[in-house]
Design a protein around this motif. Structure first.
Motif, mmCIF file in Angstrom:
data_model
loop_
_atom_site.group_PDB
_atom_site.id
_atom_site.type_symbol
_atom_site.label_atom_id
_atom_site.label_comp_id
_atom_site.label_asym_id
_atom_site.label_seq_id
_atom_site.Cartn_x
_atom_site.Cartn_y
_atom_site.Cartn_z
ATOM 1 N N TRP A 155 0.819 -1.211 0.000
ATOM 2 C CA TRP A 155 0.000 0.000 0.000
ATOM 3 C C TRP A 155 0.848 1.254 0.000
ATOM 4 O O TRP A 155 2.057 1.202 0.140
ATOM 5 N N SER A 157 -0.560 -2.533 -4.928
ATOM 6 C CA SER A 157 -2.017 -2.477 -4.998
ATOM 7 C C SER A 157 -2.443 -1.258 -5.809
ATOM 8 O O SER A 157 -2.137 -0.122 -5.441
ATOM 9 N N ASP A 206 -2.297 -9.024 3.192
ATOM 10 C CA ASP A 206 -1.920 -8.108 2.113
ATOM 11 C C ASP A 206 -0.505 -8.418 1.620
ATOM 12 O O ASP A 206 -0.222 -8.378 0.415
#
Ligand SMILES: Nc1ncnc2c1ncn2[C@@H]1O[C@H](COP(=O)(O)OP(=O)(O)OP(=O)(O)O)[C@@H](O)[C@H]1O
Ligand SMILES: [Mg+2]
Length: 225
Positions: free
Chosen positions: A47, A159, A186
């Motif tokens: 992220w 992402s 993630d």
């Protein structure tokens, strides 16, 4: 233009814990190099805002301090990269190398450390994501790679950004930065897509902050695929 050391290794002045954490990261990085030489290294994360640009600048600085000739390269085509941090995002760089017949030297910006140089994303950074899917990006990366022992590429997260995965396939090694406390799922998802893309993951850097201290990289694990 010369980039000063102050803008390279923050905070100012860095605490001993901060420096020590980066010495550990540097050692681990060089140990990885003994197993398999990886000149061009992409630093990414699942992220936004997990510490990619900070890691690239500081690891680059620590390598340069021991005379390892290093180029930090901005492959964040959306403006969140080292180019913005250092105030050089409008200068010729990677995308210009892809599009025009120019020498790497025309894109390189010196720093106060003779072993550390910077290549910005370039004047046509907005074309970076498309260029990344073409042959010119691979050629430009190889040209830059010939100019230094290591090239550390700052990038966008995995992402939501297609260019990051495409770049991961072109480089010799990927380092994944993950903010401490973030979801393990993630990280696992990113590792799986990197594996599927055929990228070589060298390690995961867990980025954490100690209370009362500055930026500290708590641990660095070699990831065995
Ligand atoms: N361990 C840390 N502790 C505290 N602050 C940190 C730490 N690591 C990075 N930062 C700060 O967090 C912010 C985000 O860091 P950085 O820009 O390196 O992340 P990034 O992953 O490159 O972000 P982006 O995805 O937007 O490019 C910066 O202000 C940076 O100084
Ligand atoms: Mg960044």
């Amino acid at each position: 233009m010369l980039i000063t050391s102050e803008s390279l290794l923050g905070p100012n002045p860095p605490t001993s814990a901060y420096l020590e954490a980066y010495r550990i990261l540097r050692s681990e990085f060089l140990i990885l190099q003994e197993h398999e030489e990886s000149r061009i290294v992409l630093v990414t994360s699942p992220w936004h805002q997990e510490g990619k640009s900070t890691v690239v600048l500081n690891l680059g600085t620590m390598l340069a301090l021991i005379e390892k000739d290093t180029i930090v390269l901005d492959t964040d085509f959306y403006g969140g990269g080292i180019g913005e941090t250092l105030g050089i995002s409008g200068s010729p760089g990677l995308t210009d190398l892809c599009l025009h017949d120019i020498a790497v030297a025309e894109t390189v910006i010196e720093t106060e450390l003779s072993a550390l140089r910077v290549v910005p994303a370039g004047t046509e950074a907005d074309r970076g994501p498309e260029l990344t899917e073409g042959a010119s990006m691979g050629q430009a990366l190889r040209k830059i790679g010939q100019q230094a022992q290591f090239v550390l590429c700052d990038s966008t997260p995995l992402s939501g950004f297609g260019a990051t995965l495409a770049l991961a396939r072109m480089v010799d090694m990927v380092l994944l930065v993950s903010l401490a406390g973030s979801r393990v799922e993630d990280v696992q998802r990113c590792l799986a897509s990197l594996k599927e893309a055929g990228a070589r993951v060298g390690g995961i850097i867990v980025n954490d902050e100690l209370p009362g201290e500055s930026v500290v990289y708590r641990s660095y694990h070699e990831y065995h695929r």
